[in-house]
Design a protein around this motif. Sequence first.
Motif, short mmCIF file in Angstrom:
data_model
loop_
_atom_site.label_atom_id
_atom_site.label_comp_id
_atom_site.label_asym_id
_atom_site.label_seq_id
_atom_site.Cartn_x
_atom_site.Cartn_y
_atom_site.Cartn_z
N MET A 1 -30.06 23.67 15.68
CA MET A 1 -28.89 23.39 14.84
C MET A 1 -28.84 21.88 14.55
O MET A 1 -28.93 21.07 15.47
CB MET A 1 -27.61 23.81 15.58
N ASN A 2 -28.71 21.52 13.26
CA ASN A 2 -28.69 20.09 12.93
C ASN A 2 -27.30 19.50 13.16
O ASN A 2 -26.31 20.22 13.36
CB ASN A 2 -29.17 19.85 11.49
N ASP A 3 -27.23 18.18 13.10
CA ASP A 3 -25.98 17.49 13.43
C ASP A 3 -24.86 17.81 12.44
O ASP A 3 -23.69 17.89 12.82
CB ASP A 3 -26.21 15.98 13.50
N ASP A 4 -25.19 17.97 11.15
CA ASP A 4 -24.16 18.29 10.16
C ASP A 4 -23.49 19.63 10.49
O ASP A 4 -22.26 19.76 10.39
CB ASP A 4 -24.77 18.35 8.75
N LYS A 5 -24.30 20.60 10.87
CA LYS A 5 -23.76 21.91 11.22
C LYS A 5 -22.90 21.82 12.49
O LYS A 5 -21.84 22.44 12.58
CB LYS A 5 -24.91 22.90 11.43
N LEU A 6 -23.36 21.02 13.45
CA LEU A 6 -22.58 20.82 14.67
C LEU A 6 -21.21 20.23 14.37
O LEU A 6 -20.20 20.64 14.94
CB LEU A 6 -23.34 19.90 15.63
N LEU A 7 -21.19 19.26 13.45
CA LEU A 7 -19.92 18.62 13.11
C LEU A 7 -18.97 19.59 12.42
O LEU A 7 -17.76 19.58 12.66
CB LEU A 7 -20.17 17.41 12.21
N GLU A 8 -19.51 20.45 11.57
CA GLU A 8 -18.68 21.47 10.91
C GLU A 8 -18.05 22.39 11.95
O GLU A 8 -16.86 22.72 11.88
CB GLU A 8 -19.53 22.29 9.94
N GLU A 9 -18.86 22.81 12.91
CA GLU A 9 -18.34 23.73 13.93
C GLU A 9 -17.38 23.01 14.88
O GLU A 9 -16.41 23.61 15.37
CB GLU A 9 -19.50 24.35 14.70
N PHE A 10 -17.63 21.74 15.13
CA PHE A 10 -16.72 20.93 15.96
C PHE A 10 -15.36 20.82 15.27
O PHE A 10 -14.31 20.98 15.91
CB PHE A 10 -17.33 19.55 16.17
N GLU A 11 -15.37 20.61 13.96
CA GLU A 11 -14.11 20.52 13.22
C GLU A 11 -13.36 21.85 13.26
O GLU A 11 -12.13 21.88 13.45
CB GLU A 11 -14.39 20.12 11.77
N SER A 12 -14.07 22.95 13.12
CA SER A 12 -13.43 24.27 13.20
C SER A 12 -12.85 24.51 14.58
O SER A 12 -11.76 25.09 14.73
CB SER A 12 -14.45 25.37 12.87
N TYR A 13 -13.55 24.04 15.60
CA TYR A 13 -13.08 24.17 16.99
C TYR A 13 -11.77 23.40 17.18
O TYR A 13 -10.83 23.91 17.80
CB TYR A 13 -14.18 23.63 17.90
N LEU A 14 -11.69 22.19 16.63
CA LEU A 14 -10.47 21.40 16.75
C LEU A 14 -9.30 22.06 16.03
O LEU A 14 -8.16 22.04 16.51
CB LEU A 14 -10.70 19.99 16.20
N LYS A 15 -9.58 22.64 14.87
CA LYS A 15 -8.53 23.35 14.13
C LYS A 15 -8.03 24.55 14.92
O LYS A 15 -6.83 24.83 14.95
CB LYS A 15 -9.05 23.78 12.77
N ALA A 16 -8.95 25.25 15.58
CA ALA A 16 -8.56 26.41 16.39
C ALA A 16 -7.69 26.01 17.57
O ALA A 16 -6.88 26.80 18.05
CB ALA A 16 -9.81 27.14 16.88
N LEU A 17 -7.84 24.76 18.03
CA LEU A 17 -7.02 24.25 19.12
C LEU A 17 -5.67 23.73 18.63
O LEU A 17 -4.87 23.23 19.42
CB LEU A 17 -7.74 23.11 19.85
N ASN A 18 -5.44 23.84 17.31
CA ASN A 18 -4.19 23.36 16.70
C ASN A 18 -4.00 21.86 16.84
O ASN A 18 -2.87 21.37 16.96
CB ASN A 18 -2.96 24.09 17.28
N ARG A 19 -5.11 21.13 16.82
CA ARG A 19 -5.00 19.68 16.80
C ARG A 19 -4.41 19.25 15.46
O ARG A 19 -4.59 19.92 14.45
CB ARG A 19 -6.37 19.01 16.99
N SER A 20 -3.73 18.13 15.46
CA SER A 20 -3.11 17.66 14.22
C SER A 20 -4.20 17.23 13.24
O SER A 20 -5.31 16.85 13.65
CB SER A 20 -2.19 16.47 14.50
#
Length: 305
Positions: A1-20
């Motif tokens: 998995m490349n870094d761009d894909k990791l960042l996309e999934e990291f962002e989705s993870y933060l949204k799922a945690l209800n981060r602001s």
Amino acid sequence: MNDDKLLEEFESYLKALNRSPKTIRSYVCNSVRFITWLHARDIESVLNVSWQDFQRYQRWLAKQNQYSPASIDIYLRAVRALFKYLENHNILHGNPAEVLPLPKLPKVLPRNVLTEREVEDLLNAPDRQTDEGMLYKAIFALAYNSGLRISDVLNIKVNDIDTAGGRLFIRQGKGSKDAVLPIGDNCKLWIRAYRDIVRPKLVAKSKKPSDRFFLGAMRGNPINEHVLQRKIKEYALKAGIKKPVRFHSLRHAFATHLLNNDADILHVKDMLRHERLETTQRYTHVTISDLKKEHRRYHPRERDE
């Protein structure tokens, strides 16, 4: 998995945690900063990072004159959050960033805290004969009553306010925490006036109905941070307040005034929703004018003859 894909999934993870949204932007942008630094040093992926690379990155940040310790703290927390995500999702086995030390930040006392009289003048500045004035009177009164952050105010929904019971429900506040805060009798008057008289007019203006409690006076859309910051500065100027004022000034004033009037610091901590007592203790400072009075009163060379 490349870094761009990791960042996309990291962002989705933060949204799922209800981060602001602000936290998500900060974590993602500062993770990109770290990855860009890695690529410039021929480290092709975050999955190839060693503990020594973290040390090098931290030293590099410290050498950049434009980065304050507070900024470096934010950058490193973002990296730690990224690697915690990678570990929790079994993308990495072990977390080399787990023990990444954060810079020691200086203890900063709140500055230019509004006096009780200045808060009173600010609360009286909006013209209560207008819908806009009633809106901002209600916002400022509630923020000062409950020590709210600006994000709290923006996210309050209609059902979060119980004027009969004198309760305000904070849903997924900072750190994704819920809370119940008291609403005083004086504040309830202005909240009810806005809710019953002004808000229905603002709802009628809006093309897209919203369950947010505070709506903009012009179009009836949910009010935003930029408008709130601009309006509180305008009303502070109208009130003749010489100090720099931002929305968080009401939260500082709330804490300082409660403690100055002998409120229990543990209760103030709970209302501010601080994790650590040390954070609340910043507000136990005394003003220089108080120190001068005590010095003049008790110093043997200063007492009146």
